[in-house]
Write a protein that holds these residues in place. Sequence first.
Motif, PDB file in Angstrom:
ATOM      1  N   ALA A  53       9.912   4.694  -1.862  1.00 32.29           N
ATOM      2  CA  ALA A  53      10.309   4.994  -3.241  1.00 32.29           C
ATOM      3  C   ALA A  53      10.408   3.457  -4.159  1.00 32.29           C
ATOM      4  CB  ALA A  53      11.765   5.362  -3.266  1.00 32.29           C
ATOM      5  N   THR A  54      10.862   2.542  -3.331  1.00 33.06           N
ATOM      6  CA  THR A  54      10.987   1.339  -4.229  1.00 33.06           C
ATOM      7  C   THR A  54       9.717   0.602  -4.447  1.00 33.06           C
ATOM      8  OG1 THR A  54      11.418  -0.051  -2.323  1.00 33.06           O
ATOM      9  CG2 THR A  54      13.586   0.679  -3.311  1.00 33.06           C
ATOM     10  N   LYS A  55       8.704   0.571  -3.461  1.00 31.66           N
ATOM     11  CA  LYS A  55       7.630  -0.039  -3.726  1.00 31.66           C
ATOM     12  C   LYS A  55       6.796   0.643  -4.765  1.00 31.66           C
ATOM     13  CE  LYS A  55       8.125  -3.665  -0.846  1.00 31.66           C
ATOM     14  NZ  LYS A  55       8.049  -5.135  -1.538  1.00 31.66           N
ATOM     15  N   GLY A  56       7.011   1.884  -4.698  1.00 28.37           N
ATOM     16  CA  GLY A  56       6.228   2.757  -5.856  1.00 28.37           C
ATOM     17  C   GLY A  56       6.865   2.529  -7.151  1.00 28.37           C
ATOM     18  N   ALA A  57       8.150   2.065  -7.184  1.00 34.59           N
ATOM     19  CA  ALA A  57       8.831   1.754  -8.520  1.00 34.59           C
ATOM     20  C   ALA A  57       8.228   0.410  -8.892  1.00 34.59           C
ATOM     21  CB  ALA A  57      10.304   1.582  -8.376  1.00 34.59           C
ATOM     22  N   VAL A  58       8.361  -0.608  -8.211  1.00 30.67           N
ATOM     23  CA  VAL A  58       7.614  -1.823  -8.364  1.00 30.67           C
ATOM     24  C   VAL A  58       6.336  -1.866  -9.228  1.00 30.67           C
ATOM     25  CG1 VAL A  58       6.884  -4.127  -7.352  1.00 30.67           C
ATOM     26  CG2 VAL A  58       9.058  -3.224  -6.644  1.00 30.67           C
ATOM     27  N   ARG A  59       5.563  -0.984  -8.364  1.00 36.55           N
ATOM     28  CA  ARG A  59       4.162  -0.678  -9.103  1.00 36.55           C
ATOM     29  C   ARG A  59       4.172  -0.578 -10.443  1.00 36.55           C
ATOM     30  NH1 ARG A  59       1.140   4.343  -9.390  1.00 36.55           N
ATOM     31  NH2 ARG A  59      -1.035   3.859  -9.233  1.00 36.55           N
ATOM     32  N   ASN A  60       5.110   0.490 -11.117  1.00 37.55           N
ATOM     33  CA  ASN A  60       5.072   1.158 -12.330  1.00 37.55           C
ATOM     34  C   ASN A  60       5.977   0.075 -13.165  1.00 37.55           C
ATOM     35  OD1 ASN A  60       3.390   3.240 -12.304  1.00 37.55           O
ATOM     36  ND2 ASN A  60       4.904   4.440 -11.236  1.00 37.55           N
ATOM     37  N   MET A  61       7.183  -0.689 -12.755  1.00 37.86           N
ATOM     38  CA  MET A  61       7.589  -1.504 -13.397  1.00 37.86           C
ATOM     39  C   MET A  61       6.822  -2.559 -13.770  1.00 37.86           C
ATOM     40  SD  MET A  61      11.043  -1.797 -10.730  1.00 37.86           S
ATOM     41  CE  MET A  61      11.729  -3.244 -11.213  1.00 37.86           C
ATOM     42  N   SER A  62       5.840  -3.205 -12.891  1.00 35.43           N
ATOM     43  CA  SER A  62       4.967  -4.047 -13.311  1.00 35.43           C
ATOM     44  C   SER A  62       4.187  -3.798 -14.332  1.00 35.43           C
ATOM     45  CB  SER A  62       4.204  -4.527 -12.170  1.00 35.43           C
ATOM     46  OG  SER A  62       4.932  -4.653 -11.019  1.00 35.43           O
ATOM     47  N   LYS A  63       3.532  -2.460 -14.650  1.00 38.54           N
ATOM     48  CA  LYS A  63       2.801  -1.992 -15.721  1.00 38.54           C
ATOM     49  C   LYS A  63       3.507  -1.897 -16.721  1.00 38.54           C
ATOM     50  CE  LYS A  63      -0.169   0.660 -12.548  1.00 38.54           C
ATOM     51  NZ  LYS A  63      -1.516  -0.049 -12.654  1.00 38.54           N
ATOM     52  N   ASN A  64       4.779  -1.658 -16.784  1.00 42.16           N
ATOM     53  CA  ASN A  64       5.684  -1.611 -17.962  1.00 42.16           C
ATOM     54  C   ASN A  64       5.802  -2.556 -18.577  1.00 42.16           C
ATOM     55  OD1 ASN A  64       8.788  -1.624 -18.829  1.00 42.16           O
ATOM     56  ND2 ASN A  64       7.819   0.106 -19.840  1.00 42.16           N
ATOM     57  N   ALA A  65       6.216  -3.721 -17.795  1.00 42.90           N
ATOM     58  CA  ALA A  65       6.482  -5.115 -18.225  1.00 42.90           C
ATOM     59  C   ALA A  65       5.174  -5.882 -18.927  1.00 42.90           C
ATOM     60  CB  ALA A  65       7.018  -6.028 -17.075  1.00 42.90           C
ATOM     61  N   ALA A  66       3.931  -5.650 -18.115  1.00 42.15           N
ATOM     62  CA  ALA A  66       2.930  -6.009 -18.488  1.00 42.15           C
ATOM     63  C   ALA A  66       2.493  -5.657 -19.805  1.00 42.15           C
ATOM     64  CB  ALA A  66       1.460  -5.706 -17.754  1.00 42.15           C
ATOM     65  N   ILE A  67       2.592  -4.267 -20.165  1.00 41.77           N
ATOM     66  CA  ILE A  67       2.431  -3.624 -21.657  1.00 41.77           C
ATOM     67  C   ILE A  67       3.442  -4.231 -22.428  1.00 41.77           C
ATOM     68  CG2 ILE A  67       2.211  -1.704 -22.777  1.00 41.77           C
ATOM     69  CD1 ILE A  67      -0.015  -2.188 -21.247  1.00 41.77           C
ATOM     70  N   THR A  68       4.661  -4.338 -22.096  1.00 40.93           N
ATOM     71  CA  THR A  68       5.708  -4.574 -23.211  1.00 40.93           C
ATOM     72  C   THR A  68       5.525  -6.221 -23.668  1.00 40.93           C
ATOM     73  OG1 THR A  68       7.163  -3.145 -22.017  1.00 40.93           O
ATOM     74  CG2 THR A  68       8.280  -4.910 -23.412  1.00 40.93           C
ATOM     75  N   TYR A  69       4.971  -6.964 -23.006  1.00 39.69           N
ATOM     76  CA  TYR A  69       4.927  -8.347 -23.141  1.00 39.69           C
ATOM     77  C   TYR A  69       3.519  -8.920 -23.143  1.00 39.69           C
ATOM     78  CZ  TYR A  69       9.930  -7.968 -21.606  1.00 39.69           C
ATOM     79  OH  TYR A  69      10.906  -7.360 -21.644  1.00 39.69           O
ATOM     80  N   ALA A  70       2.673  -7.916 -23.241  1.00 41.07           N
ATOM     81  CA  ALA A  70       1.310  -8.679 -23.254  1.00 41.07           C
ATOM     82  C   ALA A  70       0.862  -9.496 -24.484  1.00 41.07           C
ATOM     83  CB  ALA A  70       0.435  -7.465 -23.292  1.00 41.07           C
ATOM     84  N   THR A  71       1.382  -8.859 -25.684  1.00 38.76           N
ATOM     85  CA  THR A  71       1.240 -10.082 -26.919  1.00 38.76           C
ATOM     86  C   THR A  71       1.895 -11.203 -26.926  1.00 38.76           C
ATOM     87  OG1 THR A  71       2.839  -8.673 -28.070  1.00 38.76           O
ATOM     88  CG2 THR A  71       0.910  -7.861 -28.099  1.00 38.76           C
ATOM     89  N   GLN A  72       2.925 -11.255 -26.070  1.00 34.29           N
ATOM     90  CA  GLN A  72       3.613 -12.467 -25.821  1.00 34.29           C
ATOM     91  C   GLN A  72       3.090 -13.408 -24.698  1.00 34.29           C
ATOM     92  OE1 GLN A  72       6.871  -9.796 -25.939  1.00 34.29           O
ATOM     93  NE2 GLN A  72       7.920 -11.012 -27.629  1.00 34.29           N
ATOM     94  N   ILE A  83       0.790  -1.180   0.198  1.00 34.42           N
ATOM     95  CA  ILE A  83      -0.104  -0.119   0.006  1.00 34.42           C
ATOM     96  C   ILE A  83       0.899   1.155   0.083  1.00 34.42           C
ATOM     97  CG2 ILE A  83      -2.149  -0.934   0.950  1.00 34.42           C
ATOM     98  CD1 ILE A  83      -1.232  -0.015   3.773  1.00 34.42           C
ATOM     99  N   TRP A  84       2.167   1.162   0.653  1.00 34.13           N
ATOM    100  CA  TRP A  84       3.067   2.295   0.640  1.00 34.13           C
ATOM    101  C   TRP A  84       3.746   2.617  -0.893  1.00 34.13           C
ATOM    102  CZ3 TRP A  84       0.454   4.015   4.102  1.00 34.13           C
ATOM    103  CH2 TRP A  84       0.499   3.402   5.239  1.00 34.13           C
ATOM    104  N   GLY A  85       3.316   1.697  -1.761  1.00 33.52           N
ATOM    105  CA  GLY A  85       3.573   1.937  -3.121  1.00 33.52           C
ATOM    106  C   GLY A  85       2.597   2.829  -4.001  1.00 33.52           C
ATOM    107  N   SER A  86       1.461   3.205  -3.045  1.00 30.86           N
ATOM    108  CA  SER A  86       0.492   3.883  -3.729  1.00 30.86           C
ATOM    109  C   SER A  86       0.181   5.159  -2.831  1.00 30.86           C
ATOM    110  CB  SER A  86      -0.803   3.221  -3.989  1.00 30.86           C
ATOM    111  OG  SER A  86      -0.431   1.996  -5.006  1.00 30.86           O
ATOM    112  N   ALA A  87       0.325   5.003  -1.748  1.00 34.74           N
ATOM    113  CA  ALA A  87       0.215   6.201  -0.655  1.00 34.74           C
ATOM    114  C   ALA A  87       1.332   6.174   0.414  1.00 34.74           C
ATOM    115  CB  ALA A  87      -1.077   5.632   0.236  1.00 34.74           C
ATOM    116  N   ALA A  88       1.491   7.159   1.170  1.00 35.91           N
ATOM    117  CA  ALA A  88       2.397   7.637   2.016  1.00 35.91           C
ATOM    118  C   ALA A  88       2.271   7.739   3.205  1.00 35.91           C
ATOM    119  CB  ALA A  88       3.447   8.772   1.365  1.00 35.91           C
ATOM    120  N   VAL A  89       3.077   7.318   4.127  1.00 36.77           N
ATOM    121  CA  VAL A  89       3.271   7.819   5.643  1.00 36.77           C
ATOM    122  C   VAL A  89       4.633   8.550   5.826  1.00 36.77           C
ATOM    123  CG1 VAL A  89       1.639   6.169   6.468  1.00 36.77           C
ATOM    124  CG2 VAL A  89       3.964   5.623   6.461  1.00 36.77           C
TER     125      VAL A  89
END
Length: 239
Positions: free
Chosen positions: A148-167, A134-140
């Motif tokens: 910082a890293t959990k937010g990065a994981v959130r967007n890294m996942s989206k990038n990989a999802a889009i990049t490899y969706a057709t595969q 939850i601290w990848g989307s909100a903060a305390v």
Amino acid sequence: MNRLDGKVAIVTGAGRGIGRAIAEALHAEGATTIATSRASSDPTFGEIHYAQLDVADEADWRRVVTDVLEVHGHIDILVNNAGIIAYEPLHELTIEDWHNVVATNQTGVWLGMREVVPHMITQGGGSIVNISSIWGSAAVGGAHAYHATKGAVRNMSKNAAITYATQKVRVNSLHPGFIETPLTDSQAPAVNEYVVSQTPMGRAGRPHEIAAGVVFLASDEASFVTGSELVIDGGYLAQ
């Protein structure tokens, strides 16, 4: 039962807590499961396979993935769960702590995906579940490197999802709220009590509740799910 029959899964950070629950849940659903952690050995896993892995080490990843492919022939599921935390706010954070948290929480996820994606493409698909927070989307206040890293994981996942969706390589992130684990047990009680008090369901989550979400995302039931964020937090982010 048997929702993952015939699949081979790697789970990082599986020595205890959420990671261990994930490994056990995948195994219970029929997956050949390789649990990993930094420990040199863990004889308590029973029928679950074990491999030593430092997720921040490129050579370690290559060794583990090569070994799994040689023995089992394919990798269908990768769960990047390994993570550490530093509690300091940004003006008190040392460069050493910053690098340690980034290496495990962010670089480790990247290395894991980079190592398995080519094999998943070759075999016609696979499922990757990256454990954020939850601290990848909100903060305390504080814990700057963790946020910082959990937010990065959130967007890294989206990038990989889009990049490899057709595969047919599906990539999703899972965002736990406050979960009772050895990690949270080691935190100051006041911190734990505060987060639970802010959770609408009024209690901490349990590792098996996170594991159930991973099983769904890893299974063919989620065949049209990629680039999503599965939040399991007792309603915290709904506020």
